[in-house]
Design an enzyme around this catalytic site. Sequence first.
Site, PDB file in Angstrom:
ATOM      1  N   LYS A  80      -2.883  -4.956   4.240  1.00  0.00           N
ATOM      2  CA  LYS A  80      -1.936  -4.472   3.229  1.00  0.00           C
ATOM      3  C   LYS A  80      -1.278  -5.708   2.635  1.00  0.00           C
ATOM      4  O   LYS A  80      -1.138  -6.728   3.312  1.00  0.00           O
ATOM      5  CB  LYS A  80      -0.878  -3.571   3.884  1.00  0.00           C
ATOM      6  CG  LYS A  80      -0.210  -2.593   2.958  1.00  0.00           C
ATOM      7  CD  LYS A  80      -0.963  -1.291   2.811  1.00  0.00           C
ATOM      8  CE  LYS A  80      -0.234  -0.316   1.912  1.00  0.00           C
ATOM      9  NZ  LYS A  80      -0.919   0.958   1.765  1.00  0.00           N
ATOM     10  N   ASN A 179       3.483  11.055  -7.137  1.00  0.00           N
ATOM     11  CA  ASN A 179       2.070  11.424  -7.315  1.00  0.00           C
ATOM     12  C   ASN A 179       1.585  12.374  -6.225  1.00  0.00           C
ATOM     13  O   ASN A 179       0.903  13.355  -6.493  1.00  0.00           O
ATOM     14  CB  ASN A 179       1.215  10.160  -7.310  1.00  0.00           C
ATOM     15  CG  ASN A 179       1.553   9.273  -8.484  1.00  0.00           C
ATOM     16  OD1 ASN A 179       1.690   9.759  -9.600  1.00  0.00           O
ATOM     17  ND2 ASN A 179       1.719   7.985  -8.232  1.00  0.00           N
TER      18      ASN A 179
END
Length: 353
Positions: A80, A179
Amino acid sequence: MLLFETVREMGHEQILFCHGKNPDIRAIIAIHDTSLGPAMGATRLFPYISEEAALQDALRLSRGMTYKAACANIPAGGGKAVIIANPESKTDDLLRAYGRFVDSLNGRFITGQDVNITPNDVRTIAKETKYVVGTSEKSGGPAPITSLGVFLGIKAAVEFRWRTKNLEGMKVAVQGLGNVGKNLCRHLHEHGIKLFVTDVDAAKVEEVQQLYNATVVPPDEIYSLDVDIFAPCALGGILNSHTIPFLKAPIIAGAANNQLGNEQLHSQLLAKKGILYCPDYVINAGGLINVYNEMIGYDEEKAFKQVHNIYDTLLAIFNIAKQQEITTNDAAKRLAEDRIRNAKQSNSKKVAA
Ligand SMILES: NC(=O)C1=CN([C@@H]2O[C@H](COP(=O)(O)OP(=O)(O)OC[C@H]3O[C@@H](n4cnc5c(N)ncnc54)[C@H](O)[C@@H]3O)[C@@H](O)[C@H]2O)C=CC1
Ligand SMILES: O=C(O)CCC(=O)C(=O)O
């Protein structure tokens, strides 16, 4: 922070500190484990309060990605990246400079879109490196499939807890209507669920209220609602010593990464309260499944089949936790670590042969 000690304890392979003067960039790419494949994990841009907070986020999120890929049976490792910046100061130059750092890792790290990074930003990063995912229009982006995975996870938790497949009439509190949260509300509404929602963005709240006849509550009241399921779909760290005492929902099932403030302590606190916690990196694997399938050539049927596995994986984790009298968080971790250990053993046999 004792840097090497922390990294060794968490099991990271490599941390890349990316910096430059022109453009001014500060970013951290954390590669946790590549036993199962190249490290995959999206890039987050955030105005962290300190460099230490940014590093902690990168370390925890990347380890979560390793477990996410392992539990989802995706041949990928965990990584990440975080860019320390204000969303307003995001420029193409900054993103391209970041892309060159990603490229320097020669495919050990493959990245996509996380908080404050748009699909367009990913396309800008892709001008400097081919090691990006989520640029394809074909699959519709990761959020719809992530929300489907969360919905299936909710079904698994309801079945385990109440031995029913019927969700009609249940009450779900959704925190965060971005989202994923908004898409999740659609699935829940379609199945006759009564929604209680919150977001710090008034426009998003109004839209969901109108679309799905949801009851709106202020952000700090979402924890104490008398609902069947609480679905955190906003930020990490929201299950902590301050919020857990307020929780009434018998099931927690949501998309946010790193929901537990402290994994050991807070997963135990939830278990003691009799709350069934769906480990975040298991229930929210839909996004990873989607971008992985984009990378190998998108096949909708295959991607959806893999997302449906989230249901069975969660049921298996709930059963292991019950039989072994451990938390669902520990059961998921064991499942992931067993798969990674097996991969490491077979990798070392291949090297020895
Ligand atoms: N998009 C994806 O496919 C995946 C997302 N996730 C995780 O799921 C979470 C949601 O992701 P997205 O929907 O893509 O992000 P998003 O940025 O579109 O939505 C997050 C929403 O949370 C709201 N929010 C922020 N602070 C809040 C607070 N204190 N109370 C209530 N609402 C608040 C924001 O206003 C925003 O509407 C994130 O933690 C992300 O890391 C995990 C796996 C995949
Ligand atoms: O979008 C990606 O690159 C992988 C998915 C991801 O980062 C996540 O699930 O948090």
